[in-house]
Design an enzyme around this catalytic site. Structure first.
Site, PDB file in Angstrom:
ATOM      1  N   ASP A  48      55.721 -24.252  51.991  1.00 55.76           N
ATOM      2  CA  ASP A  48      55.305 -22.897  52.354  1.00 55.76           C
ATOM      3  C   ASP A  48      55.703 -22.573  53.802  1.00 55.76           C
ATOM      4  OD1 ASP A  48      53.338 -20.610  51.328  1.00 55.76           O
ATOM      5  OD2 ASP A  48      52.963 -20.940  53.458  1.00 55.76           O
ATOM      6  N   ARG A  49      56.423 -21.467  53.967  1.00 53.42           N
ATOM      7  CA  ARG A  49      56.957 -21.100  55.276  1.00 53.42           C
ATOM      8  C   ARG A  49      55.852 -20.687  56.237  1.00 53.42           C
ATOM      9  NH1 ARG A  49      58.525 -21.337  50.468  1.00 53.42           N
ATOM     10  NH2 ARG A  49      58.197 -19.131  50.110  1.00 53.42           N
ATOM     11  N   CYS A  83      63.992 -14.116  51.522  1.00 53.72           N
ATOM     12  CA  CYS A  83      62.623 -14.438  51.934  1.00 53.72           C
ATOM     13  C   CYS A  83      62.556 -14.147  53.420  1.00 53.72           C
ATOM     14  CB  CYS A  83      62.306 -15.908  51.678  1.00 53.72           C
ATOM     15  SG  CYS A  83      60.733 -16.442  52.426  1.00 53.72           S
ATOM     16  N   ASN A  84      61.750 -13.151  53.793  1.00 55.72           N
ATOM     17  CA  ASN A  84      61.676 -12.759  55.198  1.00 55.72           C
ATOM     18  C   ASN A  84      61.175 -13.890  56.079  1.00 55.72           C
ATOM     19  OD1 ASN A  84      62.075  -9.584  55.460  1.00 55.72           O
ATOM     20  ND2 ASN A  84      61.062  -9.988  53.522  1.00 55.72           N
ATOM     21  N   THR A  85      60.099 -14.560  55.627  1.00 56.07           N
ATOM     22  CA  THR A  85      59.478 -15.574  56.484  1.00 56.07           C
ATOM     23  C   THR A  85      60.435 -16.722  56.758  1.00 56.07           C
ATOM     24  OG1 THR A  85      57.431 -14.969  55.361  1.00 56.07           O
ATOM     25  CG2 THR A  85      57.334 -16.837  56.857  1.00 56.07           C
ATOM     26  N   THR A 127      54.094 -11.353  55.768  1.00 58.86           N
ATOM     27  CA  THR A 127      53.174 -12.499  55.779  1.00 58.86           C
ATOM     28  C   THR A 127      52.754 -12.773  57.216  1.00 58.86           C
ATOM     29  OG1 THR A 127      54.941 -14.093  56.156  1.00 58.86           O
ATOM     30  CG2 THR A 127      54.400 -13.611  53.862  1.00 58.86           C
ATOM     31  N   LYS A 167      52.445 -13.712  43.855  1.00 57.46           N
ATOM     32  CA  LYS A 167      53.015 -15.064  43.699  1.00 57.46           C
ATOM     33  C   LYS A 167      52.346 -15.791  42.538  1.00 57.46           C
ATOM     34  CE  LYS A 167      54.668 -16.072  48.417  1.00 57.46           C
ATOM     35  NZ  LYS A 167      56.111 -16.248  48.232  1.00 57.46           N
ATOM     36  N   CYS A 198      58.015  -8.620  53.051  1.00 60.05           N
ATOM     37  CA  CYS A 198      57.769  -9.899  52.393  1.00 60.05           C
ATOM     38  C   CYS A 198      58.334  -9.634  51.019  1.00 60.05           C
ATOM     39  CB  CYS A 198      56.281 -10.228  52.309  1.00 60.05           C
ATOM     40  SG  CYS A 198      55.963 -11.547  51.102  1.00 60.05           S
TER      41      CYS A 198
END
Lengths: 240, 240
Positions: A48-49, A83-85, A127, A167, A198
């Site tokens: 998980d980022r 995925c932005n994060t 996020t 998710k 996100c």
């Protein structure tokens, strides 16, 4: 012949499916053969980022590097990461692999400027990890854009649960309402547009879009990928 | 740890996106990390499968072999090919690469039997190439199923244009009507259910589904992939 596009996905899987589908729909193709060749590495077991950025989980970098190396071996020189994060870790992954990544936050902010010309302030729904790493703030600076976020309380009460709901394949109607409430808050802070920053959020951005223009960062990334891959190819052209 | 699923896609790209999305939606996952790891090779430049079967185009086998080798190098032992017509070439690709492919036509016919228990005859909506290679007829035999197809005239007037329309991103409403007309013909031939046996067709199978049960072969393949990959893994379970 068009070059191969590499996609480092699976963060999350639905967002990756949305990216791939948008890429195909944006392509002006009369048959299969005119579409972009794509290779995708979608290992959702990438740690998980946001947890990593908050210092409560392992780094996703080794998993990202493994995926990138595999895409490079396939011949992909340009890589999109829907995925932005994850963008917080890409400078390090670039150093380790030499890969060239498409810049999703900049693509999204450019779309916001295209949709609302002269916008000075843009809101971002993201996020906790994307906020902490100031991914959009950094991308906004060279464009002269001020970035605003929802309050810490709204992040906890609206955004975190909405993202987790999608998710988990949960209640979309509830997620839609939470996102609309967050968009309302950003509109009241003076944002001219809101980036769904996100990659799960565009999937439930509909009522929010009635309050304020919502930019789908995943679609912006797909558009950028298409433009980049087709540069120099006359066989194909983007729709818009 | 779950094994990696290989997907040999891009035939066509939209069908591949539909397969990947269905796979995710069938997965019972509470977060990203619980989803299947997937590697995808989607090179839409694979020569047209039907043209090759009709003897008017080059063989897709070298391109398929290249994709399979890359998926194997990534560590994928099981490979799904979300294209019915490509199944005509898989025995040869298996000989050349040793790869293990999931059997899409059998999965679709098993779904038909599950939905209409005791069915004796099942109709198939497919490309000209799938018909010529008798892909569904061969899969039906061990299941004791008689397979029926639309007439040559209806293939030309209804199915071929509907499939081409979807691949070209064209008029979906028209394609929906053509598919419904073809399903009606199969229903009149005594089919208990119809398999949407070209991976473009499920995208426009809605009005047909009001005439007769329509099996989405792509979804059957996704279900089979999930079951196969999760066999032995307690971390995850399929929805149905």
């Amino acid at each position: 012949v068009t070059e191969l596009l590499g996609v480092l996905g699976g963060m999350g899987p639905l967002a990756t499916a949305h990216f791939y589908r948008t890429l195909i729909e944006l392509t002006w193709a009369e048959n299969d053969q005119a579409h972009l060749p794509v290779v995708l590495w979608a290992d959702p077991r990438v740690p998980d980022r946001t947890a990593a950025l908050l210092g409560v989980g392992p780094s996703p970098v080794p998993a990202l590097v493994m995926g990138v190396r595999w895409l490079q071996r396939a011949g992909a020189a340009t890589i999109a990461v829907p995925c932005n994060t994850a963008h917080a870790f890409l400078p390090e992954v670039r150093r380790l692999t030499g890969a060239s990544f498409l810049d999703m936050p900049t693509a999204a902010l450019r779309s916001a400027l295209a949709q609302v010309p002269g916008a000075a302030r843009v809101g971002v729904l993201a996020t906790r990890g994307t906020r902490l790493a100031a991914i959009y703030e950094r991308a906004g600076e060279p464009l002269g854009l001020d970035i605003c976020q929802v309050s810490e309380g709204s992040q906890r009460r609206l955004l975190d649960p909405a993202i987790a709901e999608i998710k988990a394949g949960g209640d979309r109607a509830r997620a839609r309402q939470l996102i609309a409430d967050a968009a309302q808050e950003l509109s009241e802070l003076g944002a001219a547009a809101v980036v769904a920053g996100c990659s799960e959020i565009p999937l439930v951005a509909q009522p929010a879009g009635e309050i304020i223009p919502v930019i789908d960062a995943t679609a912006s990334l797909a558009e950028l990928a298409l433009l980049r891959m087709l540069a120099g190819s006359a066989a194909n052209r983007p729709l818009a």
